[in-house]
Scaffold this motif. Structure first.
Motif, PDB file in Angstrom:
ATOM      1  N   PRO A  61      -4.647   6.116  -0.685  1.00 38.00           N
ATOM      2  CA  PRO A  61      -3.812   4.783  -0.431  1.00 38.00           C
ATOM      3  C   PRO A  61      -4.427   3.536  -1.447  1.00 38.00           C
ATOM      4  O   PRO A  61      -5.539   3.736  -1.498  1.00 38.00           O
ATOM      5  CB  PRO A  61      -4.210   4.572   0.800  1.00 38.00           C
ATOM      6  CG  PRO A  61      -4.768   5.583   1.692  1.00 38.00           C
ATOM      7  CD  PRO A  61      -5.566   6.588   0.352  1.00 38.00           C
ATOM      8  N   HIS A  62      -3.543   2.864  -1.965  1.00 44.36           N
ATOM      9  CA  HIS A  62      -3.911   1.990  -2.864  1.00 44.36           C
ATOM     10  C   HIS A  62      -2.635   1.155  -3.166  1.00 44.36           C
ATOM     11  O   HIS A  62      -1.378   1.535  -2.619  1.00 44.36           O
ATOM     12  CB  HIS A  62      -4.309   2.705  -4.357  1.00 44.36           C
ATOM     13  CG  HIS A  62      -3.196   3.207  -4.791  1.00 44.36           C
ATOM     14  ND1 HIS A  62      -2.645   4.745  -4.588  1.00 44.36           N
ATOM     15  CD2 HIS A  62      -2.195   2.952  -5.948  1.00 44.36           C
ATOM     16  CE1 HIS A  62      -1.726   5.066  -5.167  1.00 44.36           C
ATOM     17  NE2 HIS A  62      -1.408   3.946  -6.149  1.00 44.36           N
ATOM     18  N   TRP A  63      -2.913  -0.003  -3.738  1.00 46.23           N
ATOM     19  CA  TRP A  63      -1.665  -0.848  -4.327  1.00 46.23           C
ATOM     20  C   TRP A  63      -2.244  -1.408  -5.788  1.00 46.23           C
ATOM     21  O   TRP A  63      -3.246  -1.325  -6.152  1.00 46.23           O
ATOM     22  CB  TRP A  63      -1.354  -1.856  -3.393  1.00 46.23           C
ATOM     23  CG  TRP A  63      -2.276  -2.903  -3.115  1.00 46.23           C
ATOM     24  CD1 TRP A  63      -2.309  -4.029  -3.639  1.00 46.23           C
ATOM     25  CD2 TRP A  63      -3.082  -3.026  -1.929  1.00 46.23           C
ATOM     26  NE1 TRP A  63      -3.298  -4.903  -2.897  1.00 46.23           N
ATOM     27  CE2 TRP A  63      -3.976  -4.105  -1.977  1.00 46.23           C
ATOM     28  CE3 TRP A  63      -3.742  -2.032  -1.173  1.00 46.23           C
ATOM     29  CZ2 TRP A  63      -4.771  -4.378  -1.211  1.00 46.23           C
ATOM     30  CZ3 TRP A  63      -4.711  -2.305  -0.101  1.00 46.23           C
ATOM     31  CH2 TRP A  63      -5.312  -3.444  -0.002  1.00 46.23           C
ATOM     32  N   GLU A 117       1.003  -1.208   0.064  1.00 44.50           N
ATOM     33  CA  GLU A 117       0.095   0.107   0.129  1.00 44.50           C
ATOM     34  C   GLU A 117       0.787   1.334   0.084  1.00 44.50           C
ATOM     35  O   GLU A 117       1.941   1.286   0.782  1.00 44.50           O
ATOM     36  CB  GLU A 117      -0.985  -0.076   1.306  1.00 44.50           C
ATOM     37  CG  GLU A 117      -1.954   1.164   1.102  1.00 44.50           C
ATOM     38  CD  GLU A 117      -2.750   1.098   2.287  1.00 44.50           C
ATOM     39  OE1 GLU A 117      -4.005   0.840   2.436  1.00 44.50           O
ATOM     40  OE2 GLU A 117      -1.997   1.730   3.618  1.00 44.50           O
ATOM     41  N   HIS A 118       0.525   1.950  -0.882  1.00 45.63           N
ATOM     42  CA  HIS A 118       1.305   3.459  -1.049  1.00 45.63           C
ATOM     43  C   HIS A 118       0.396   4.549  -1.516  1.00 45.63           C
ATOM     44  O   HIS A 118      -0.775   4.269  -1.687  1.00 45.63           O
ATOM     45  CB  HIS A 118       2.193   3.235  -1.880  1.00 45.63           C
ATOM     46  CG  HIS A 118       1.948   2.915  -3.499  1.00 45.63           C
ATOM     47  ND1 HIS A 118       1.683   1.528  -3.703  1.00 45.63           N
ATOM     48  CD2 HIS A 118       1.809   3.718  -4.532  1.00 45.63           C
ATOM     49  CE1 HIS A 118       1.260   1.564  -4.933  1.00 45.63           C
ATOM     50  NE2 HIS A 118       1.370   2.795  -5.439  1.00 45.63           N
ATOM     51  N   THR A 119       0.923   5.600  -1.602  1.00 47.59           N
ATOM     52  CA  THR A 119       0.524   6.897  -1.991  1.00 47.59           C
ATOM     53  C   THR A 119       1.262   7.891  -2.785  1.00 47.59           C
ATOM     54  O   THR A 119       2.352   7.198  -2.991  1.00 47.59           O
ATOM     55  CB  THR A 119      -0.353   7.967  -0.778  1.00 47.59           C
ATOM     56  OG1 THR A 119       1.008   8.356  -0.025  1.00 47.59           O
ATOM     57  CG2 THR A 119      -1.095   7.259  -0.040  1.00 47.59           C
ATOM     58  N   HIS A 120       0.534   8.487  -3.467  1.00 52.15           N
ATOM     59  CA  HIS A 120       1.539   9.451  -4.338  1.00 52.15           C
ATOM     60  C   HIS A 120       1.191  11.089  -3.975  1.00 52.15           C
ATOM     61  O   HIS A 120      -0.128  11.199  -3.800  1.00 52.15           O
ATOM     62  CB  HIS A 120       1.406   9.365  -6.000  1.00 52.15           C
ATOM     63  CG  HIS A 120       1.412   7.819  -6.171  1.00 52.15           C
ATOM     64  ND1 HIS A 120       2.704   7.242  -6.510  1.00 52.15           N
ATOM     65  CD2 HIS A 120       0.540   6.631  -6.634  1.00 52.15           C
ATOM     66  CE1 HIS A 120       2.667   5.953  -6.779  1.00 52.15           C
ATOM     67  NE2 HIS A 120       1.056   5.628  -6.656  1.00 52.15           N
ATOM     68  N   ASP A 121       2.148  11.738  -4.326  1.00 57.29           N
ATOM     69  CA  ASP A 121       1.737  13.590  -4.411  1.00 57.29           C
ATOM     70  C   ASP A 121       1.021  14.068  -5.420  1.00 57.29           C
ATOM     71  O   ASP A 121       0.756  14.929  -5.671  1.00 57.29           O
ATOM     72  CB  ASP A 121       2.840  14.223  -4.309  1.00 57.29           C
ATOM     73  CG  ASP A 121       3.571  14.138  -2.615  1.00 57.29           C
ATOM     74  OD1 ASP A 121       2.730  13.601  -1.613  1.00 57.29           O
ATOM     75  OD2 ASP A 121       4.855  14.188  -2.432  1.00 57.29           O
ATOM     76  N   PHE A 180      -1.949  12.751  -9.239  1.00 55.60           N
ATOM     77  CA  PHE A 180      -2.798  11.677  -9.601  1.00 55.60           C
ATOM     78  C   PHE A 180      -1.939  10.418  -9.893  1.00 55.60           C
ATOM     79  O   PHE A 180      -1.102  10.432 -10.549  1.00 55.60           O
ATOM     80  CB  PHE A 180      -3.661  12.269 -10.826  1.00 55.60           C
ATOM     81  CG  PHE A 180      -4.380  13.181 -10.421  1.00 55.60           C
ATOM     82  CD1 PHE A 180      -5.808  13.008 -10.180  1.00 55.60           C
ATOM     83  CD2 PHE A 180      -4.090  14.636 -10.185  1.00 55.60           C
ATOM     84  CE1 PHE A 180      -6.875  13.885  -9.986  1.00 55.60           C
ATOM     85  CE2 PHE A 180      -5.245  15.696 -10.246  1.00 55.60           C
ATOM     86  CZ  PHE A 180      -6.547  15.367  -9.884  1.00 55.60           C
ATOM     87  N   GLU A 181      -2.621   9.424  -9.966  1.00 54.87           N
ATOM     88  CA  GLU A 181      -2.495   8.027 -10.624  1.00 54.87           C
ATOM     89  C   GLU A 181      -3.373   7.938 -11.607  1.00 54.87           C
ATOM     90  O   GLU A 181      -4.470   7.563 -11.312  1.00 54.87           O
ATOM     91  CB  GLU A 181      -1.935   6.944  -9.794  1.00 54.87           C
ATOM     92  CG  GLU A 181      -1.625   5.718 -10.734  1.00 54.87           C
ATOM     93  CD  GLU A 181      -1.104   4.659  -9.668  1.00 54.87           C
ATOM     94  OE1 GLU A 181      -0.568   4.695  -8.642  1.00 54.87           O
ATOM     95  OE2 GLU A 181      -0.688   3.574 -10.371  1.00 54.87           O
ATOM     96  N   ALA A 182      -3.063   8.310 -12.732  1.00 51.48           N
ATOM     97  CA  ALA A 182      -4.159   8.137 -13.881  1.00 51.48           C
ATOM     98  C   ALA A 182      -3.629   7.129 -14.909  1.00 51.48           C
ATOM     99  O   ALA A 182      -2.519   7.683 -15.546  1.00 51.48           O
ATOM    100  CB  ALA A 182      -4.270   9.532 -14.511  1.00 51.48           C
ATOM    101  N   GLY A 207       5.983  13.592  -8.768  1.00 46.92           N
ATOM    102  CA  GLY A 207       4.710  13.210  -8.017  1.00 46.92           C
ATOM    103  C   GLY A 207       4.371  11.642  -8.056  1.00 46.92           C
ATOM    104  O   GLY A 207       3.818  11.050  -7.282  1.00 46.92           O
ATOM    105  N   TRP A 208       5.005  11.062  -9.138  1.00 47.37           N
ATOM    106  CA  TRP A 208       4.522   9.762  -9.212  1.00 47.37           C
ATOM    107  C   TRP A 208       5.579   8.644  -8.456  1.00 47.37           C
ATOM    108  O   TRP A 208       5.682   7.510  -8.859  1.00 47.37           O
ATOM    109  CB  TRP A 208       4.264   9.197 -10.494  1.00 47.37           C
ATOM    110  CG  TRP A 208       3.588   7.957 -10.403  1.00 47.37           C
ATOM    111  CD1 TRP A 208       2.242   7.981 -10.139  1.00 47.37           C
ATOM    112  CD2 TRP A 208       3.763   6.757 -10.892  1.00 47.37           C
ATOM    113  NE1 TRP A 208       1.717   6.615 -10.007  1.00 47.37           N
ATOM    114  CE2 TRP A 208       2.775   5.811 -10.354  1.00 47.37           C
ATOM    115  CE3 TRP A 208       5.133   6.327 -11.465  1.00 47.37           C
ATOM    116  CZ2 TRP A 208       2.842   4.406 -10.703  1.00 47.37           C
ATOM    117  CZ3 TRP A 208       4.997   4.831 -11.780  1.00 47.37           C
ATOM    118  CH2 TRP A 208       3.978   3.942 -11.446  1.00 47.37           C
ATOM    119  N   VAL A 209       6.131   8.971  -7.448  1.00 53.87           N
ATOM    120  CA  VAL A 209       7.002   8.295  -6.694  1.00 53.87           C
ATOM    121  C   VAL A 209       5.920   7.627  -5.669  1.00 53.87           C
ATOM    122  O   VAL A 209       4.988   8.516  -5.024  1.00 53.87           O
ATOM    123  CB  VAL A 209       8.077   9.212  -5.927  1.00 53.87           C
ATOM    124  CG1 VAL A 209       8.891   8.260  -4.899  1.00 53.87           C
ATOM    125  CG2 VAL A 209       8.959   9.882  -6.874  1.00 53.87           C
TER     126      VAL A 209
HETATM  127 FE   LIG Z   1       0.593   3.802  -7.174  1.00 56.46          FE
END
Ligand SMILES: [Fe+2]
Length: 183
Positions: free
Chosen positions: A140-142, A96-100, A102-104, A162-164
């Motif tokens: 939060p997602h994976w 599980e992680h987040t990003h600063d 969007f994840e599009a 942002g996509w780290v």
């Molecule tokens: Fe992600």
């Protein structure tokens, strides 16, 4: 094959709801601030189409999404079952992680499973060819691409770094079905 399977966060063994209708899924995810829609193209695309051909085929949908959310960069990521680092790449997104940012992701081809952890539930969303999913920053997602990953996706970015993935430190992902058992 189920598209959206909803669990309570503390019970990965039995789903509380399974949805297969695209509009119903889109509405349910919209309530969480998550975008889900289908795109189409009239441009015939071969499996070998390169980045510029893929982007050209979906240019008008891409432009709409860029305008809507302020994305300024797009690229195309592809992974095939015989990728030498398939296992390593899979592991990278399994916690599980987040990003600063969007994840599009728009799935041009292939499939993968997103797991979104929100409002005390886990929303297991199977994405296939033609699906766009758009997770807001800090969700939060994976993601599980499976043991034999096979997809091509358009990715959208607002900020370069942002996509780290920022791990939440939770082990929740370990309890939920993997792509190959759930798909
Ligand atoms: Fe992600």
């Amino acid at each position: 094959m189920d598209k959206l399977t909803i669990f309570t966060e503390d019970n990965a063994l039995s789903a509380v709801e399974v949805l297969n209708d695209t509009d119903t899924i889109a509405q349910r995810l919209k309530a969480l601030g998550i975008g889900f829609e289908q795109w189409q193209t009239d441009a015939p695309l071969s499996a070998e189409a390169d980045e510029s051909e893929v982007i050209a085929a979906y240019q008008s949908s891409i432009n709409d999404l860029k305008r809507q959310h302020g994305f300024h960069t797009v690229d195309v990521a592809a992974i095939h079952p015989d990728h030498p680092q398939a296992e390593e790449l899979r592991k990278k997104f399994l916690c599980e992680h987040t990003h600063d940012d969007f994840e599009a992701r728009y799935f041009v081809d292939g499939s993968g499973m997103f797991y979104i952890h929100a409002v005390g539930h886990v929303f297991m969303l199977r994405c296939d060819k033609g699906d766009l999913v758009n997770l807001p920053a800090l969700t939060p997602h994976w993601f599980d691409m499976g043991a034999k990953p096979d997809f091509k996706a358009i990715r959208f970015f607002r900020i370069a770094e942002g996509w780290v993935g920022l791990p939440t430190g939770s082990d929740i992902a370990e309890r939920f079905p993997r792509f190959e058992t759930a798909a």
